[in-house]
Design an enzyme around this catalytic site. Structure first.
Site, short mmCIF file in Angstrom:
data_model
loop_
_atom_site.label_atom_id
_atom_site.label_comp_id
_atom_site.label_asym_id
_atom_site.label_seq_id
_atom_site.Cartn_x
_atom_site.Cartn_y
_atom_site.Cartn_z
CD GLN A 59 4.40 -5.58 -4.14
OE1 GLN A 59 4.99 -5.34 -3.10
NE2 GLN A 59 4.77 -5.06 -5.30
CE LYS B 81 13.23 -0.56 -6.16
NZ LYS B 81 12.09 -1.42 -6.37
CG ASP C 222 3.84 0.29 -10.74
OD1 ASP C 222 3.85 0.98 -9.69
OD2 ASP C 222 4.12 -0.92 -10.76
NE ARG D 281 7.88 0.29 -1.08
CZ ARG D 281 7.91 -0.27 -2.29
NH1 ARG D 281 9.04 -0.40 -2.94
NH2 ARG D 281 6.79 -0.68 -2.85
#
Ligand code: CDP
Length: 637
Positions: A170, A408, A311, A122
């Site tokens: 983020q 996760k 999401d 990522r």
């Protein structure tokens, strides 16, 4: 692989879900930087938050985790972070990778940051660029702009900084979170559009809760005073992204699901997912404490931008085929860089299941259709696994190739899903027999199953099989993750009185003293219990019921069993019976079974206990025929 059992009745469920991942990870950072001790209530314990806890510990922060009470106590560093010299391992966690980078810079020494292959793939370019501009030394140990990376903040200086947050909000959140602990005031200027705006607002609101002074005097220009943070007790909301799957299940099945601890004033943007369900025709009730969704007879498609709630895009994708009209989603091109390339992933998997779906560059378009059975590839992405589980609740024959990736962010996910099935499970013909070691449950259960024409399941043999395999593979029974991995991969098959583990007849081995010595440690492992519980429930659903015996059948596995029985006898009587069966000395057996009883009754997850509505049967001095009659009378009566 996990086959999803479809719902046999619409759910009617109040759910208490675990805490929000995004809030937990922000609260961990804020309390780690604060002066004083903070207690985080309702914290999520999942891979992504454990990754954050471990990284913060690696920066010298003292953190005490109490998973049972979902509480984390953090002794704040006041911004004085120190490296132990060990690399910081972020596992697969995007928030941890990004938030920890500026924090590592605050430690002003050389720190290596690395993680699992998925996170190495990522990108974080804009964050690295920003850090370089404020004097942070960055050396890529692998591919440029990716982990692993060495960070050195020895020359860190706070100043005006332009940040690009087009790929991920983020990046900006990471810099904002650390800004109050810089040596002087800082100004962050948003140099692009920002995706996932609600996450940025969550960051700002939580920073203020921990005492930061941050102002947006001009649009997209944030001034942060170098005040540091103040410790506090902080209540974490239930996870809104995880809640989306349960709201979707209610909408799809025509049932009702209420999620507690997630209210209409939530600081999580994903709470807005229910607005889309409402547009599609579901009924939504919102209060400050909870949100409830009721499904309707039919849902219609929507045309929506999901930029702010990306999401939950896979969640919407699995509902779309059941709508009466087309669903089109835009604004989510950036989710190609999440745990998987999510638009491609949902479109590919939906097509595999016979649904017309298209990737339109910036989102997807899905046509109504009938879903075929098939195995869904999860791409090791928790959100793909959770979304398609919802589809499996209303379609038969859906399976997931890698169900465990949900840990996760939601290790309890399948347990919550089973709570949706309680209404349906109540219709099964279940006889639950529990009791301590050697109470004669096995012989009783077999005999009764035979008499009432139901099949029988010895759940103790399943825990014993895992224990036998742990011994065979030379694994330390205390190594929780390795033991859970065994439980996940073994195949246990029963044929008459014999037990086959991965094809090998282990009937005698699972009853050996070696297995007796470790089985209760293995059975106290919550991960093992979760896996075996799932198999046990599914076993009974496929048969319309059954006689199951063990320790937690009436209390946890089937709390709505038709009849629950608790069979016991004095320890001496139980040891005497076992000694007669095996020819081993009674004293030794007495020691063994009382030791196991002690562990089984005191473990945190599903301890051996008597369900309030169980029929108590003390078999001391009784014949098996007498006890059988007593139980049969209640089952039929
Ligand atoms: O036959 P015995 O009563 O000695 O034990 P078992 O039923 O074969 O179970 C062996 C062990 O598995 C127990 O001591 C528990 O630690 C565990 N077990 C459990 O935790 N939950 C169940 N439902 C069944 C067994």
């Amino acid at each position: 692989m996990l086959s999803i059992d479809p719902l046999t009745k619409p759910p009617n469920t109040d759910l208490k879900l675990s805490g929000s991942k995004s809030i937990t990870n922000r609260a961990l950072v804020l309390s780690a930087l604060a002066k004083g001790t903070s207690t985080l209530h309702g914290a999520l314990f999942a891979e992504d938050t454990i990754a954050m806890v471990d990284c913060l510990k690696g920066l010298g922060v003292d953190i005490e985790c109490d998973e049972i009470h979902e509480r984390i106590i953090v002794t704040g560093s006041g911004g004085d972070l120190r490296s132990s010299g060990d690399p910081l391992w972020v596992r697969q966690s995007g928030t941890t990778a990004r938030f920890i980078m500026p924090l590592a810079a605050l430690a002003q020494t050389d720190i290596m940051i690395d993680g699992d292959p998925q996170i190495r793939n990522r990108p974080h370019k804009e964050l690295f660029d920003a850090l370089k501009k404020i004097g942070v030394g960055i050396i890529f140990e692998g591919e440029a702009d990716h982990l692993p990376v060495r960070i050195n903040g020895a020359n860190l200086r706070a100043e005006e900084l332009h940040v690009n947050a087009e790929q991920s909000s983020q990046y900006l959140s990471a810099l904002l979170l650390s800004a109050p602990c810089m040596s002087q005031d800082m100004t962050l200027i948003l140099a692009s559009e920002v995706v996932s705006m609600p996450y940025l607002q969550m960051t700002l609101s939580m920073m203020r809760s921990f005492g930061a002074e941050v102002e947006e005097n001009e649009k997209n220009k944030f001034s942060i005073r170098a005040t540091g943070y103040t410790a506090k007790d902080y209540e974490i909301e239930a996870d809104a992204s995880t809640a989306s799957y349960f709201f979707a299940a209610a909408a799809l099945s025509g049932g009702r699901v209420k999620v507690e601890g997630l209210g209409k004033s939530s600081i999580q943007g994903d709470v807005g997912f229910v607005d889309l369900l409402e547009q599609m025709g579901a009924e939504v009730t919102r209060s400050e404490q909870a949100i409830e969704v009721r499904g309707s007879n039919s849902l219609h498609g929507v045309n929506a931008s999901m930029e702010n709630i990306s999401d939950t895009a896979p969640t919407l994708a699995v509902i779309a085929p059941s709508a009466t009209t087309q669903t089109s989603v835009s604004g989510i091109g950036f989710i190609a860089h999440k745990e998987s390339d999510r638009v491609t992933a949902v479109v590919t998997e939906l097509r595999k299941l016979g649904i017309e779906a298209e990737d339109n560059g910036d989102g997807f378009t899905i046509q109504p259709g009938t879903v075929k059975s098939g195995v869904v590839h999860t791409y090791d992405d928790h959100r793909i696994a959770m979304a398609f589980t919802v589809m499996g609740l209303v379609t038969s024959g859906i399976a997931l190739d890698n169900p465990e990736c949900v840990s996760k962010t939601a290790p309890g996910f399948y347990e919550y899903v089973d709570q949706l099935r309680l209404e349906g499970d109540q219709e099964l013909a279940i006889l639950a027999i529990d009791g301590p070691a050697g109470s004669g449950k096995t012989s009783l259960a077999k005999r009764i199953a035979n008499k009432i024409g139901l099949e029988y399941l010895d759940t103790g043999a399943m825990y014993r099989s895992v224990a036998a395999k742990v011994i065979e593979e030379g694994i330390n029974p205390e190594d929780s993750d390795l033991v859970v991995a065994i439980a996940n991969k073994i195949t246990i098959a029963f044929e008459e009185d014999e037990v086959f583990v991965d094809g090998k007849n282990l009937t005698d081995i699972i009853r050996s003293p070696e297995v007796n010595a470790v089985v209760s440690y293995v059975a106290a492992n919550p991960g093992v219990r979760a896996v075996l519980r799932r198999t046990q429930r599914s076993w009974a659903r496929k048969r319309g019921g059954g006689v199951l015996e063990g320790r937690d059948i009436g209390t946890v596995v089937f709390p709505r069993a038709r009849l629950k029985v608790y069979v016991t006898a004095t320890p001496e009587e139980r040891a005497k019976r076992r000694s007669l069966e095996s020819g081993r000395p009674m004293e030794k057996i007495l020691q063994e079974i009382t030791g196991r009883d002690e562990i089984d009754s005191s473990r945190a997850d599903s301890p051996l206990s008597i369900s309030g509505d169980a029929l108590m049967v003390d078999s001391t001095g009784k014949t098996i025929d007498e006890v059988t009659e007593e139980i049969l009378g209640s089952f039929h009566g």
